[in-house]
Design a protein around this motif. Structure first.
Motif, mmCIF file in Angstrom:
data_model
loop_
_atom_site.group_PDB
_atom_site.id
_atom_site.type_symbol
_atom_site.label_atom_id
_atom_site.label_comp_id
_atom_site.label_asym_id
_atom_site.label_seq_id
_atom_site.Cartn_x
_atom_site.Cartn_y
_atom_site.Cartn_z
ATOM 1 N N ASP A 29 0.825 -1.208 0.000
ATOM 2 C CA ASP A 29 0.000 0.000 0.000
ATOM 3 C C ASP A 29 0.861 1.261 0.000
ATOM 4 N N ALA A 30 1.940 1.238 0.778
ATOM 5 C CA ALA A 30 2.813 2.416 0.841
ATOM 6 C C ALA A 30 3.466 2.699 -0.505
ATOM 7 N N SER A 31 3.771 1.647 -1.270
ATOM 8 C CA SER A 31 4.466 1.832 -2.543
ATOM 9 C C SER A 31 3.599 2.527 -3.589
ATOM 10 N N MET A 32 2.285 2.446 -3.438
ATOM 11 C CA MET A 32 1.410 3.046 -4.446
ATOM 12 C C MET A 32 0.581 4.197 -3.888
ATOM 13 N N ARG A 33 0.956 4.697 -2.729
ATOM 14 C CA ARG A 33 0.161 5.736 -2.077
ATOM 15 C C ARG A 33 0.004 6.975 -2.944
ATOM 16 N N PHE A 34 1.087 7.523 -3.453
ATOM 17 C CA PHE A 34 0.996 8.773 -4.190
ATOM 18 C C PHE A 34 0.209 8.636 -5.492
ATOM 19 N N PRO A 35 0.485 7.620 -6.342
ATOM 20 C CA PRO A 35 -0.310 7.501 -7.584
ATOM 21 C C PRO A 35 -1.793 7.309 -7.322
ATOM 22 N N ILE A 100 -5.343 0.439 -10.130
ATOM 23 C CA ILE A 100 -3.948 0.281 -9.709
ATOM 24 C C ILE A 100 -3.878 -0.431 -8.369
ATOM 25 N N TRP A 101 -4.718 0.008 -7.438
ATOM 26 C CA TRP A 101 -4.693 -0.569 -6.095
ATOM 27 C C TRP A 101 -5.041 -2.052 -6.120
ATOM 28 N N VAL A 102 -6.107 -2.406 -6.816
ATOM 29 C CA VAL A 102 -6.524 -3.811 -6.865
ATOM 30 C C VAL A 102 -5.476 -4.657 -7.569
ATOM 31 N N MET A 103 -4.956 -4.170 -8.691
ATOM 32 C CA MET A 103 -3.992 -4.953 -9.462
ATOM 33 C C MET A 103 -2.709 -5.203 -8.670
ATOM 34 N N ILE A 109 2.891 -7.410 -5.208
ATOM 35 C CA ILE A 109 4.198 -6.803 -5.410
ATOM 36 C C ILE A 109 4.120 -5.331 -5.054
ATOM 37 N N ARG A 110 5.259 -4.725 -4.819
ATOM 38 C CA ARG A 110 5.291 -3.271 -4.665
ATOM 39 C C ARG A 110 5.090 -2.635 -6.042
ATOM 40 N N LEU A 111 4.547 -1.436 -6.043
ATOM 41 C CA LEU A 111 4.306 -0.736 -7.300
ATOM 42 C C LEU A 111 5.623 -0.521 -8.038
ATOM 43 N N ARG A 112 5.695 -0.983 -9.273
ATOM 44 C CA ARG A 112 6.871 -0.802 -10.117
ATOM 45 C C ARG A 112 6.648 0.366 -11.069
ATOM 46 N N TYR A 113 7.679 1.135 -11.290
ATOM 47 C CA TYR A 113 7.647 2.228 -12.268
ATOM 48 C C TYR A 113 6.486 3.189 -11.993
ATOM 49 N N GLY A 114 6.411 3.642 -10.741
ATOM 50 C CA GLY A 114 5.351 4.569 -10.382
ATOM 51 C C GLY A 114 5.390 5.855 -11.180
ATOM 52 N N TRP A 115 6.547 6.269 -11.610
ATOM 53 C CA TRP A 115 6.665 7.513 -12.377
ATOM 54 C C TRP A 115 5.920 7.413 -13.707
ATOM 55 N N VAL A 116 5.786 6.190 -14.224
ATOM 56 C CA VAL A 116 5.071 6.012 -15.490
ATOM 57 C C VAL A 116 3.602 6.375 -15.328
ATOM 58 N N VAL A 381 -10.381 2.073 -0.020
ATOM 59 C CA VAL A 381 -8.978 2.245 -0.382
ATOM 60 C C VAL A 381 -8.303 3.352 0.424
ATOM 61 N N MET A 382 -8.964 4.487 0.586
ATOM 62 C CA MET A 382 -8.313 5.652 1.181
ATOM 63 C C MET A 382 -7.763 5.416 2.590
ATOM 64 N N PRO A 383 -8.475 4.733 3.505
ATOM 65 C CA PRO A 383 -7.870 4.482 4.818
ATOM 66 C C PRO A 383 -6.587 3.681 4.733
ATOM 67 N N ARG A 384 -6.474 2.823 3.738
ATOM 68 C CA ARG A 384 -5.268 2.010 3.592
ATOM 69 C C ARG A 384 -4.142 2.789 2.917
ATOM 70 N N MET A 385 -4.499 3.830 2.193
ATOM 71 C CA MET A 385 -3.487 4.683 1.586
ATOM 72 C C MET A 385 -2.923 5.687 2.588
ATOM 73 N N LEU A 386 -3.772 6.207 3.447
ATOM 74 C CA LEU A 386 -3.362 7.286 4.364
ATOM 75 C C LEU A 386 -3.114 6.807 5.780
ATOM 76 N N ASN A 387 -3.387 5.531 6.053
ATOM 77 C CA ASN A 387 -3.204 4.978 7.394
ATOM 78 C C ASN A 387 -4.019 5.714 8.456
ATOM 79 N N ARG A 388 -5.220 6.128 8.080
ATOM 80 C CA ARG A 388 -6.145 6.714 9.044
ATOM 81 C C ARG A 388 -7.561 6.541 8.514
ATOM 82 N N GLU A 389 -8.500 6.616 9.442
ATOM 83 C CA GLU A 389 -9.885 6.372 9.091
ATOM 84 C C GLU A 389 -10.589 7.633 8.602
ATOM 85 N N TRP A 390 -11.751 7.414 7.989
ATOM 86 C CA TRP A 390 -12.588 8.538 7.608
ATOM 87 C C TRP A 390 -13.048 9.274 8.866
#
Length: 491
Positions: A29-35, A100-103, A109-116, A381-390
């Motif tokens: 989750d941390a690897s794909m947080r920003f995208p 992206i998150w589901v895939m 795996i960790r997100l590869r080539y996030g810049w793409v 998805v968002m709580p798992r991206m930001l590590n906090r609840e709504w």
């Protein structure tokens, strides 16, 4: 973590409560947080913009003197701006973020080539801004779903190509040896969309085909962008989230396979039924009608599979913010698809064609089904991206009831009003101005439903922004109750 279970996406997070597995999910989750957060944030902005255009166009239908006499506020422009803001802005950004998150999670795996994907996302949204600005300025193609000027197309195409290539690379580098049901739908959608988009751009915009081939190609695209792009993504997400939240496997792996392959087989032909009565070969129309009726198979198979998965757990559906939206969307998919198959029959089509019934049907699919599933996905998805609840369970409920009641009023009003409109248009004793006059109350119901939906969107946007910039960590409405009782975080 590798697994050979046919249902690993259904319950592995609940079953695997050992610390190493939790760390893997946290790292993924941390690897794909920003995208993911980038795409979902863009999606919410476009949802608000598209909602403003929707309200303006809706009120204009029954109050034509409401807006100033400015060219860029004419109905044709703001309606097209609404369609493109919602489809290419809101819907595609939501697909990219949730997909992206589901895939990545299913590939383990960790997100590869996030810049793409970030680069593609920036160019995609810049292209949508340019395209909608051009539409408001009068540079419009007048082809439904393809109103943006053709110089925007290469930017959109290149952006999607980068995201599609990223999806394939992620799949090739997956750690799991099993291809999950959700991945079937996501990968198929990544293949289908560029195929239909390039084909329609080539044959309608860049190198126009002759005669009725343009109309056939346009409706082939207009129908398939819903059925072979938004629909498989949403179904794939439903197949992921229902078992995930409930902590139990999908009822039947084999029904899910049957649903997928029959969707791939029949849907591609179904769009031609929109041209019943037009100057095109009868055999082609008949093929579209048959394919539309045969769509009952994947729809019923998928609906039965989802329903039997939820049986016995309906109380959890209403206690889960995610499942409220997702199950509402899944039920809407079944209903709208059955109505669509009925609309393909000649006896029905002669009434519904060229009426607001078709508008109701389109919103039933793109909103009551697809958008509701995306709302539920974002809540998960968002709580798992930001590590906090709504921050607020109340705002989630307000959002749900506003959009659920709003879209029900919207679809119900235009469905009834559109059917009456069709019957009157087929009655030679009723003058067309009288038909228009009789539709006004139903158009007002459309504005009422749209206003409730707009309120829900505003609440969602405020809540999303609040969560995005809040620093407070809170357990709350979207955590798994079962996992909390076991002392395990749902993240």
């Amino acid at each position: 973590m590798n697994t050979i279970s046919p249902y690993p996406e259904s319950f592995q997070e609940k079953q695997s409560i050992v610390k190493p597995y939790k760390l893997v999910f946290a790292e993924i989750d941390a690897s794909m947080r920003f995208p993911v957060v980038f795409f979902l944030s863009c999606a919410l902005v476009w949802l608000i913009i598209g909602t403003v255009f929707a309200l303006l166009s809706s009120f204009t239908l029954h109050s034509p003197d409401l807006l100033p006499n400015w060219e860029w506020l004419t109905f044709g422009r703001i309606r097209s701006a609404h369609l493109n803001a919602v489809s290419y802005g809101w819907a595609n950004n939501a697909v990219f973020g949730v997909g992206i998150w589901v895939m990545v999670r299913l590939c383990q795996i960790r997100l590869r080539y996030g810049w793409v994907v970030i680069t593609a996302g920036v160019f995609w949204n810049v292209a949508v801004v340019i395209g909608i600005t051009a539409i408001l300025g009068g540079q419009i193609t007048s082809v439904e779903w393809l109103e943006m000027p053709k110089y925007v197309t290469p930017i959109l195409g290149a952006s999607f190509l980068m995201i599609g290539a990223w999806g394939i690379v992620s799949f090739l580098y997956r750690e799991s040896s099993h291809v999950y049901v959700s991945q079937w739908y996501l990968l198929a959608a990544l293949f289908w969309f560029p195929w239909i988009y390039v084909a329609v751009q080539t044959m309608v915009i860049w190198f126009p085909a002759r005669g009725t081939v343009q109309a056939i190609t346009n409706w082939w695209f207009g129908h398939n962008v819903l059925g072979l792009w938004y629909t498989p993504v949403a179904i794939g997400v439903v197949y992921y989230l229902i078992p995930k939240v409930l902590g139990r496997p999908i009822h039947s792996y084999y029904l899910s396979a049957l649903g997928f392959w029959t969707l791939a087989l029949f849907y591609n032909w179904a769009g031609v039924h929109h041209l019943i009565g037009g100057p095109i070969p009868v055999w082609l129309v008949s093929s579209g009608i048959v394919a539309s009726v045969m769509m009952v198979i994947p729809v019923m198979v998928t609906g039965i599979n989802h329903h039997l998965t939820v049986v016995g757990y309906f109380d959890k559906v209403w206690h889960s913010p995610t499942l409220r939206f997702v199950v509402f969307g899944a039920m809407s998919y079944t209903l709208v698809s059955l109505i669509g198959s009925t609309m393909a029959l000649r006896e029905v089509n002669v009434v519904t064609h060229f009426t607001h019934f078709t508008v109701a049907h389109a919103h039933h699919g793109i909103y009551a089904f697809f958008t509701m599933v995306m709302f539920g996905s974002i809540y998960y998805v968002m709580p798992r991206m930001l590590n906090r609840e709504w921050p607020s369970a109340l705002l989630i409920s307000v959002h749900f009831w506003c959009v659920a009641i709003g879209i029900t009023i919207y679809v119900g009003g235009l469905t009834i009003g559109g059917w009456i409109q069709g019957l009157q248009m087929n009655n030679p004793e009723i003058l067309f101005p009288d038909v228009v006059k009789h539709t006004i109350p139903w158009l007002m119901s459309r504005s009422l439903g749209g206003s409730l939906m707009a309120l829900g969107h505003l609440v969602f946007f405020v809540h999303f922004t609040w969560m995005l910039f809040s620093k407070r960590v809170k357990s709350g409405p979207t955590l798994f109750r079962e996992l909390k009782e076991e002392g395990v975080s749902s993240r």
